[in-house]
Write a protein that holds these residues in place. Structure first.
Motif, short mmCIF file in Angstrom:
data_model
loop_
_atom_site.label_atom_id
_atom_site.label_comp_id
_atom_site.label_asym_id
_atom_site.label_seq_id
_atom_site.Cartn_x
_atom_site.Cartn_y
_atom_site.Cartn_z
N LEU A 102 0.83 -1.21 0.00
CA LEU A 102 0.00 0.00 0.00
C LEU A 102 0.86 1.26 0.00
O LEU A 102 0.55 2.24 -0.69
N ALA A 103 1.94 1.24 0.75
CA ALA A 103 2.85 2.39 0.80
C ALA A 103 3.47 2.65 -0.57
O ALA A 103 3.77 3.81 -0.93
N ALA A 104 3.63 1.58 -1.37
CA ALA A 104 4.22 1.72 -2.71
C ALA A 104 3.17 2.04 -3.77
O ALA A 104 3.51 2.15 -4.95
N GLY A 105 1.92 2.17 -3.36
CA GLY A 105 0.87 2.55 -4.30
C GLY A 105 0.33 1.41 -5.14
O GLY A 105 -0.26 1.64 -6.21
N VAL A 106 0.50 0.15 -4.69
CA VAL A 106 -0.07 -0.99 -5.42
C VAL A 106 -1.59 -0.86 -5.43
O VAL A 106 -2.21 -0.54 -4.41
N ASP A 107 -2.20 -1.10 -6.57
CA ASP A 107 -3.63 -0.84 -6.73
C ASP A 107 -4.53 -1.99 -6.30
O ASP A 107 -5.66 -1.78 -5.85
N ILE A 108 -4.07 -3.22 -6.48
CA ILE A 108 -4.88 -4.41 -6.18
C ILE A 108 -4.02 -5.42 -5.43
O ILE A 108 -2.87 -5.66 -5.80
N LEU A 109 -4.58 -6.00 -4.38
CA LEU A 109 -3.88 -7.04 -3.62
C LEU A 109 -4.60 -8.37 -3.82
O LEU A 109 -5.80 -8.40 -4.05
N TRP A 110 -3.81 -9.45 -3.77
CA TRP A 110 -4.49 -10.74 -3.75
C TRP A 110 -3.88 -11.64 -2.68
O TRP A 110 -2.71 -11.52 -2.34
N VAL A 111 -4.75 -12.52 -2.14
CA VAL A 111 -4.35 -13.49 -1.12
C VAL A 111 -4.14 -14.81 -1.84
O VAL A 111 -5.02 -15.30 -2.55
N GLY A 112 -2.96 -15.42 -1.66
CA GLY A 112 -2.62 -16.65 -2.36
C GLY A 112 -3.28 -17.89 -1.78
O GLY A 112 -3.84 -17.87 -0.69
#
Length: 375
Positions: A102-112
């Motif tokens: 989030l600090a790096a500005g990633v737009d979408i996260l996913w849980v593996g």
């Protein structure tokens, strides 16, 4: 039964710009800055990709394998996004991963898949997401356990995440087949039945483990009305540091998408709609008859159970079961039913018959409660 999750429609949190289907693509692993950025440019050039994915932290089965480039890869993703305009997506497995992404500005996260299988891990991720407005996608667990998948989605949703989707990446199996992970489409369909509004994105790369089968699985997913695809793409898959066999070049990816037959989920033509309604009414009648006949069969099975109890005969008669299995699968073949389907159907009916006969033979003995959790 339906689950009440608070979910925003997919098109409110990712810009498809008319692209069909939704496509999230990128290398399995971010290896070098040049590799990632060059791949991103080629993917953007196709005009078919809605978001760039890349593995930054890679959970590996055994130590000593490449476990991801780490946090420095987030800076490479920022550059790729700045130069191509593609939103970025990253897998997170810990609260620290969430914070750094989030600090790096990633737009979408996913849980593996490995994380989804562990409720403690999912809850840690969910706690880190509280108060954050970010899209989160949840892969199915490694094993075909629908409750684990649903539970992970619920934990993320309870943290306040409403931009939520599931990723169907197949399930581990001891049986060898053409696939790395068995699709087990019925589990994904069961999830869609429980949460109709939940977007499901298919991951043909992890299902197949083989780039030559990606198009086939992608088409199957689209035919089952899944809302998008996540496909691994590398500028030169032959030298990829992880999962080389399942990655495709951006050009090959573009061809795969071009060759998909896109079909509509909704029918607007009145004549077609009427014909479908007529055929479905016929199916409904046949389904009613099937259930009626199965119920009649169970009544007879119970009568057999009483006879076995009175005459001190065991429930299972192996020779009789083998006879039924052979006779019915042969009959099914003649009627153009696959032996696998016929055998599976028979096993379900046979298991219920044995259960009912067991209740009769053990009448008066306290029975343990059955676990009805979907597996």
């Amino acid at each position: 039964m339906k689950l009440n999750l608070n979910i925003q429609p997919l098109n409110t949190w990712i810009n498809k710009e008319g692209k069909q289907p939704l496509l999230i693509a990128g290398p399995c692993s971010a290896e070098t800055e040049d590799q990632l950025v060059a791949t991103a440019h080629l993917l953007a050039k196709t005009g078919k990709v809605s978001a760039l994915r890349a593995g930054i932290w890679k959970p590996r089965t055994r130590p000593g394998e490449f476990e991801g480039i780490g946090s420095i890869g987030l800076e490479w993703l920022k550059r790729a996004k700045a130069e191509t305009g593609l939103p970025t997506a990253v897998e997170v497995a810990t609260a620290k991963h969430v914070e750094e992404a989030l600090a790096a500005g990633v737009d979408i996260l996913w849980v593996g898949a490995r994380s989804t299988a562990n409720p403690f891990t999912v809850q840690e991720i969910a706690d880190a997401l509280k108060g954050v407005d970010v899209p989160v996608m949840v892969k199915n667990p490694v094993n075909p356990d629908l409750s684990l998948w649903v539970g992970a989605l619920e934990r993320i949703n309870n943290a306040g995440i409403t931009k939520l989707a599931a990723i169907h990446r197949g399930f581990s199996s001891y049986e060898k087949s053409a696939f790395r992970n068995e699709p087990m489409w019925d589990v994904a369909i069961s999830l869609k039945t429980l949460v109709p509004e939940l977007p499901i994105i298919n991951d043909p790369s992890h299902i197949t483990g083989n780039r030559d089968l990606i198009g086939y699985i992608s088409q199957k997913a689209i035919d089952l009305d899944m809302q998008g695809l996540m496909i691994e793409s590398h500028i030169d898959p032959t030298v990829a540091w992880t999962d080389a066999k399942q990655q495709v070049t951006p050009a090959a990816l573009s061809d795969i998408i071009d060759n998909l037959a896109l079909r509509k989920a909704e029918v607007k033509n009145t004549e077609v709609k009427d014909k479908l309604a007529e055929l479905r009414a016929q199916i409904d009648k046949i389904d009613d008859l099937i259930i009626q006949k199965v119920a009649e069969r169970m009544t007879i099975a119970e009568q057999i159970g009483k006879y076995k109890k009175d005459n001190n005969i065991t429930i299972l008669q192996v020779n009789r079961w083998e006879e039924i299995l052979k006779k019915t699968t042969d009959y099914g073949k003649a009627l153009k039913l696959s032996p696998e389907f016929t055998e599976k159907l028979l096993e379900l009916v046979h298991t219920e018959s044995i259960r009912r006969q067991g209740l009769i033979l053990n009448e008066g003995i306290e029975q343990p409660k059955e676990n009805l959790t979907h597996a």
